[in-house]
Design a protein around this motif. Structure first.
Motif, PDB file in Angstrom:
ATOM      1  N   VAL A 108      -2.864   0.202  -3.975  1.00  0.00           N
ATOM      2  CA  VAL A 108      -2.639  -1.068  -3.283  1.00  0.00           C
ATOM      3  C   VAL A 108      -2.332  -2.113  -4.340  1.00  0.00           C
ATOM      4  O   VAL A 108      -3.166  -2.376  -5.216  1.00  0.00           O
ATOM      5  CB  VAL A 108      -3.881  -1.556  -2.506  1.00  0.00           C
ATOM      6  N   LEU A 161      -7.720  -2.941   1.812  1.00  0.00           N
ATOM      7  CA  LEU A 161      -6.912  -4.121   1.464  1.00  0.00           C
ATOM      8  C   LEU A 161      -7.804  -5.269   1.005  1.00  0.00           C
ATOM      9  O   LEU A 161      -7.453  -6.026   0.109  1.00  0.00           O
ATOM     10  CB  LEU A 161      -6.071  -4.583   2.665  1.00  0.00           C
ATOM     11  N   GLY A 184       0.852  -1.197   0.000  1.00  0.00           N
ATOM     12  CA  GLY A 184       0.000   0.000   0.000  1.00  0.00           C
ATOM     13  C   GLY A 184       0.879   1.235   0.000  1.00  0.00           C
ATOM     14  O   GLY A 184       1.836   1.315   0.768  1.00  0.00           O
ATOM     15  N   LEU A 232      -1.705   5.960   0.767  1.00  0.00           N
ATOM     16  CA  LEU A 232      -3.156   5.785   0.737  1.00  0.00           C
ATOM     17  C   LEU A 232      -3.849   6.890   1.518  1.00  0.00           C
ATOM     18  O   LEU A 232      -3.486   7.190   2.655  1.00  0.00           O
ATOM     19  CB  LEU A 232      -3.524   4.433   1.353  1.00  0.00           C
TER      20      LEU A 232
END
Ligand SMILES: Nc1ncnc2c1ncn2[C@@H]1O[C@H](COP(=O)(O)OP(=O)(O)OP(=O)(O)O)[C@@H](O)[C@H]1O
Ligand SMILES: [Mg+2]
Length: 248
Positions: free
Chosen positions: A79, A68, A21, A24
């Motif tokens: 991601v 996720l 990731g 974010l």
């Protein structure tokens, strides 16, 4: 004889990166009000690791886990899951991703009351491509002898273990758990954590567990600390404690 130096990608489990990731953010807008649930989060998850996400209420833990798991999308950032950018997937691709690769466990078990433990797990194995038998999944979480019990005949911790069996029966690569012991007392919660550790060890399922209980961080290989929409640090535990040995 000199030892061979085999370089592996770093990581608590000594394995490769399964999630990556980057930067974010998640902004919720409700009317005039803007909430920055995630404010620039970078996090890698390693194949097969047990990671605990720890932080106060409202710090963005569930928001990250939902991104996720493909339940939600970030406002910006990316991601990568095994080379695939989840943020670029269509809705139907995201649904397929969730179905094939991710198991979820939430605070409330959401079992179907009119079905036995075995049948609750069986609902999932019917539609999975390479499932384990419901009996096998229930055995893994220590519920072999309770196959034919209905949810109302099981304790909270046992119901949560049925929910874990249901989540892992399709053999997901990733198991995402949002406050799995949030509704449980310490004795029951420890049994649930034991089940998660057993699954992580025996199936090598990459496992992320959200909690606001600091004691639980000791069962992890790594701990990501959240505050105000950010991960403020990541610690590696020298050793993982058995859930039975944590000070709840
Ligand atoms: N659907 C939504 N709409 C508006 N704001 C939201 C929404 N979901 C979450 N938020 C806000 O985003 C922030 C982060 O929420 P999140 O649920 O990720 O926190 P959390 O760390 O999981 O907290 P908790 O420990 O209480 O579950 C909070 O301020 C929350 O109020
Ligand atoms: Mg939450």
């Amino acid at each position: 004889m000199p030892s061979l130096h085999v370089t592996k990608p770093g990581g608590a489990a000594g394995e490769g990166v399964i999630f990556s990731g980057r930067n974010l953010t998640k902004i919720y807008r409700t009317g005039e009000l803007e909430v920055r649930a995630l404010n620039g989060v970078d996090l890698d998850l390693f194949e097969g690791e047990m990671l605990v996400l720890l932080g106060p209420s409202g710090s963005g833990k569930s928001t990250l886990l939902n991104i996720l798991g493909g339940l939600d999308r970030p406002t910006s950032g990316s991601v990568i899951f095994k080379g695939h950018n989840l943020t670029r997937l269509s809705e139907s691709e995201l649904t397929a991703y969730r179905r094939e690769h991710v198991g979820f466990v939430f605070q409330f078990y959401n079992l179907i009351p009119s079905l036995t433990a075995r049948e609750n797990v069986g609902l999932v194995t019917e539609i999975a491509s390479n499932p384990m038998r419901p009996e096998e999944a229930l055995e893994l979480v220590g519920l072999g002898p309770r196959l034919n019990h209905f949810p109302s005949q099981l304790s909270g911790g046992e119901q949560q273990r049925v929910a874990i069996a249901r989540a892992i029966a399709k053999r997901p690569e990733v198991l995402l758990c949002d406050e799995p012991t949030g509704a449980l007392d310490s004795k029951t919660g420890i049994l649930v954590l034991e089940a998660l550790v057993a699954v992580n060890r025996e199936l090598a399922t990459t496992t992320a567990v959200i909690t606001h209980n600091r004691a639980i961080k000791d069962i992890a290989q790594r701990v990501a600390f959240f505050a105000d929409g950010k991960i403020i640090r990541v610690e590696e535990n020298e050793r993982q404690l058995d859930p039975a040995d944590i000070e709840w």
